[in-house]
Motif scaffolding. Structure first.
Motif, PDB file in Angstrom:
ATOM      1  N   LEU A 189       0.819  -1.209   0.000  1.00 38.68           N
ATOM      2  CA  LEU A 189       0.000   0.000   0.000  1.00 38.68           C
ATOM      3  C   LEU A 189       0.855   1.262   0.000  1.00 38.68           C
ATOM      4  O   LEU A 189       0.423   2.318  -0.471  1.00 38.68           O
ATOM      5  CB  LEU A 189      -0.929   0.002   1.219  1.00 38.68           C
ATOM      6  CG  LEU A 189      -2.054   1.028   1.194  1.00 38.68           C
ATOM      7  CD1 LEU A 189      -3.104   0.642   0.153  1.00 38.68           C
ATOM      8  CD2 LEU A 189      -2.712   1.159   2.561  1.00 38.68           C
ATOM      9  N   HIS A 199     -10.485   6.526  -3.727  1.00 41.71           N
ATOM     10  CA  HIS A 199     -11.033   5.525  -2.818  1.00 41.71           C
ATOM     11  C   HIS A 199     -10.584   4.146  -3.300  1.00 41.71           C
ATOM     12  O   HIS A 199     -10.570   3.885  -4.505  1.00 41.71           O
ATOM     13  CB  HIS A 199     -12.561   5.592  -2.770  1.00 41.71           C
ATOM     14  CG  HIS A 199     -13.081   6.764  -1.994  1.00 41.71           C
ATOM     15  ND1 HIS A 199     -12.822   8.076  -2.368  1.00 41.71           N
ATOM     16  CD2 HIS A 199     -13.834   6.835  -0.864  1.00 41.71           C
ATOM     17  CE1 HIS A 199     -13.414   8.893  -1.489  1.00 41.71           C
ATOM     18  NE2 HIS A 199     -14.024   8.158  -0.581  1.00 41.71           N
ATOM     19  N   ILE A 200     -10.209   3.296  -2.365  1.00 39.62           N
ATOM     20  CA  ILE A 200      -9.714   1.961  -2.697  1.00 39.62           C
ATOM     21  C   ILE A 200     -10.738   0.913  -2.291  1.00 39.62           C
ATOM     22  O   ILE A 200     -11.227   0.917  -1.158  1.00 39.62           O
ATOM     23  CB  ILE A 200      -8.368   1.681  -1.996  1.00 39.62           C
ATOM     24  CG1 ILE A 200      -7.272   2.584  -2.587  1.00 39.62           C
ATOM     25  CG2 ILE A 200      -7.970   0.218  -2.139  1.00 39.62           C
ATOM     26  CD1 ILE A 200      -5.937   2.467  -1.883  1.00 39.62           C
ATOM     27  N   HIS A 203     -10.578  -2.927  -1.867  1.00 46.41           N
ATOM     28  CA  HIS A 203      -9.599  -4.021  -1.809  1.00 46.41           C
ATOM     29  C   HIS A 203     -10.346  -5.348  -1.790  1.00 46.41           C
ATOM     30  O   HIS A 203     -11.013  -5.683  -0.809  1.00 46.41           O
ATOM     31  CB  HIS A 203      -8.728  -3.859  -0.560  1.00 46.41           C
ATOM     32  CG  HIS A 203      -7.656  -4.890  -0.443  1.00 46.41           C
ATOM     33  ND1 HIS A 203      -6.985  -5.134   0.742  1.00 46.41           N
ATOM     34  CD2 HIS A 203      -7.106  -5.739  -1.356  1.00 46.41           C
ATOM     35  CE1 HIS A 203      -6.087  -6.083   0.549  1.00 46.41           C
ATOM     36  NE2 HIS A 203      -6.153  -6.467  -0.712  1.00 46.41           N
ATOM     37  N   VAL A 229      -3.250  -0.383   6.150  1.00 49.79           N
ATOM     38  CA  VAL A 229      -4.399   0.518   6.251  1.00 49.79           C
ATOM     39  C   VAL A 229      -4.682   0.878   7.708  1.00 49.79           C
ATOM     40  O   VAL A 229      -5.055   2.013   8.021  1.00 49.79           O
ATOM     41  CB  VAL A 229      -5.648  -0.136   5.615  1.00 49.79           C
ATOM     42  CG1 VAL A 229      -6.904   0.683   5.914  1.00 49.79           C
ATOM     43  CG2 VAL A 229      -5.457  -0.270   4.115  1.00 49.79           C
ATOM     44  N   ARG A 238      -8.127   6.118   6.251  1.00 52.36           N
ATOM     45  CA  ARG A 238      -8.728   4.787   6.433  1.00 52.36           C
ATOM     46  C   ARG A 238     -10.148   4.748   5.873  1.00 52.36           C
ATOM     47  O   ARG A 238     -10.615   3.716   5.412  1.00 52.36           O
ATOM     48  CB  ARG A 238      -8.764   4.404   7.919  1.00 52.36           C
ATOM     49  CG  ARG A 238      -7.423   4.015   8.489  1.00 52.36           C
ATOM     50  CD  ARG A 238      -7.584   3.124   9.723  1.00 52.36           C
ATOM     51  NE  ARG A 238      -8.470   3.651  10.732  1.00 52.36           N
ATOM     52  CZ  ARG A 238      -8.112   4.478  11.712  1.00 52.36           C
ATOM     53  NH1 ARG A 238      -6.845   4.899  11.788  1.00 52.36           N
ATOM     54  NH2 ARG A 238      -8.987   4.904  12.592  1.00 52.36           N
ATOM     55  N   TYR A 249     -10.790   3.482   2.278  1.00 54.88           N
ATOM     56  CA  TYR A 249     -10.439   2.085   2.007  1.00 54.88           C
ATOM     57  C   TYR A 249     -11.606   1.190   2.392  1.00 54.88           C
ATOM     58  O   TYR A 249     -12.195   1.343   3.464  1.00 54.88           O
ATOM     59  CB  TYR A 249      -9.193   1.702   2.813  1.00 54.88           C
ATOM     60  CG  TYR A 249      -8.845   0.219   2.823  1.00 54.88           C
ATOM     61  CD1 TYR A 249      -7.992  -0.326   1.865  1.00 54.88           C
ATOM     62  CD2 TYR A 249      -9.356  -0.621   3.795  1.00 54.88           C
ATOM     63  CE1 TYR A 249      -7.657  -1.675   1.883  1.00 54.88           C
ATOM     64  CE2 TYR A 249      -9.039  -1.980   3.822  1.00 54.88           C
ATOM     65  CZ  TYR A 249      -8.188  -2.492   2.861  1.00 54.88           C
ATOM     66  OH  TYR A 249      -7.860  -3.831   2.879  1.00 54.88           O
ATOM     67  N   LYS A 272     -13.426  -1.657   7.654  1.00 51.92           N
ATOM     68  CA  LYS A 272     -12.760  -0.751   6.723  1.00 51.92           C
ATOM     69  C   LYS A 272     -11.443  -0.311   7.311  1.00 51.92           C
ATOM     70  O   LYS A 272     -11.337  -0.132   8.512  1.00 51.92           O
ATOM     71  CB  LYS A 272     -13.618   0.479   6.452  1.00 51.92           C
ATOM     72  CG  LYS A 272     -14.840   0.218   5.589  1.00 51.92           C
ATOM     73  CD  LYS A 272     -15.517   1.532   5.286  1.00 51.92           C
ATOM     74  CE  LYS A 272     -16.823   1.348   4.553  1.00 51.92           C
ATOM     75  NZ  LYS A 272     -17.493   2.614   4.278  1.00 51.92           N
TER      76      LYS A 272
END
Length: 383
Positions: free
Chosen positions: A184, A199-200, A202, A260, A268, A271, A383
């Motif tokens: 990351l 925005h991720i 995952h 994260v 955070r 994510y 998250k």
């Protein structure tokens, strides 16, 4: 002091001009101080995953939305240009390409494509992008249609490359799916970049299912696997190589999730972790959650499409195709097709990752084949 009569008209004119100038200065200041409505920044979404984890499916969940410009694995162009390199040496190039594409600067591909005229079909798996099969990229289909890849590839493959950038700039959301990040930290500059609203998402999947799927697509993934192995490729026996690749993948997914947790709260919140198994068990609810996270409306025709595409008969063996299939059966296929000897070895390689992400280990062949035994923890990663 009494001014001559001839000077009075001139003085009057000067005073009127001064008043006129003062009026415009005050009016201009007031006008400029009024609040102006800023154009909303595009939402940039990175679907971060690894090969054979269901990422093409998740990419399509975003890509078929009429507000989304989507590209699938743009960094493929970098990896196929530098096939003798390693994933870590290519990290920076991949990150810089991703940033440029998010900002709709498609000139970044110049370094990784053959010189001369090219078309939008020069992009890897371009037909997976509904945005490249509808206006302004291609006028055959409308934006609000679910566009089959085969139809797109047949009817929109002659568009000039310039339409990619034009199309990208016309959407509120730019979504990229990428499998070529292994930590990351390399993405921190993008997360902190004020010009990006990044925005991720995952996506992770049970390593046993990933391993089984990789076995079925080993030939298509050969170049990628060699880059992942790097200098170890020549040192490892052929039968050892798949387990080493899985060890790297499992460790990277684990490290991304752990990294994260040390980020500031504001980052955070950019994510979201999703397990493929949760998605296929309740695709409507999970898709709604992802859409809400990135500010997309779950339109009725998309709800119908998601329902249908997860209840087909196919098993999804091709590396890059996303067709109607029974997604729940696909997620469990490893349990009756993968020998327990391989499962046991893989569990040792990926033990820490599986434990943290809520995948229960099987202790025998009987447990593996007992489909009534749920191997997915009810704990949902936060998250």
């Amino acid at each position: 002091m009494i001014l001559p009569k001839k000077m009075r008209p001139l003085l009057f004119l000067v005073s009127q001009m001064a008043i006129f100038a003062l009026f415009f200065h005050l009016y201009g200041h007031s006008f400029n101080s009024l609040p102006t409505k800023e154009e909303p920044k595009p939402m940039h979404v990175l679907v971060l995953s690894s090969w054979r984890s269901g990422s093409s499916f998740v990419g399509q969940l975003f890509g078929q939305h009429p507000d989304v410009f989507y590209l699938m694995e743009p960094a493929w162009h970098i990896w196929t240009t530098f096939t003798q390199s390693t994933a870590w040496r290519l990290h920076m190039a991949v990150r810089d390409l991703i940033r440029a594409v998010f900002l709709c600067d498609m000139s970044v591909f110049d370094a990784y494509m053959k010189p001369g005229p090219r078309r939008q079909s020069s992009l890897f798996q371009w037909e997976n992008s509904r945005a490249l099969c509808s206006p302004p990229a291609c006028n055959i289909f409308s934006r609000d249609m679910i566009i089959p890849q085969a139809h797109c590839k047949l009817l929109c493959n002659q568009q000039p490359f310039e339409v990619v950038e034009k199309a990208c700039r016309s959407y509120s959301h730019v979504v990229l799916k990428e499998v070529r990040f292994f930590n990351l930290q390399v993405l921190y500059p993008l997360l902190r970049d004020p010009s990006l609203n990044l925005h991720i998402v995952h996506l992770v999947r049970d390593p046993r299912a990933v391993f089984r799927s990789r076995e079925h697509t080993a030939g298509e993934l050969m170049i990628d696997s060699r880059i992942v192995m790097g200098e170890h490729w020549e040192k490892l026996k052929e039968e050892e190589q798949p387990y080493y690749v899985m060890q790297v993948i499992c460790q990277s997914q684990l490290e991304i999730y752990k990294a994260v947790q040390s980020l500031p709260k504001a980052l955070r919140q950019r994510y979201m972790l999703i397990r493929y198994e949760d998605l296929v068990r309740d695709p409507i609810a999970q898709t709604a959650q992802m859409y809400k996270y990135v500010g997309l409306k779950f339109l009725p025709h998309l709800q119908t499409w998601v329902y249908n595409i997860t209840r087909g008969k196919g098993m999804g063996n091709h590396a890059f195709h996303t067709n109607a299939r029974n997604a729940l059966n696909v997620s469990q296929a490893w349990r009756w097709t993968l020998p327990y000897q391989k499962v046991s070895r893989l569990q040792k390689v990926c033990n820490d990752t599986m434990t943290l992400l809520g995948y229960h280990l099987v202790r025998s062949e009987q447990e593996q084949k007992n489909l009534s035994l749920d191997l997915l923890s009810t704990w949902t990663p936060s998250k």
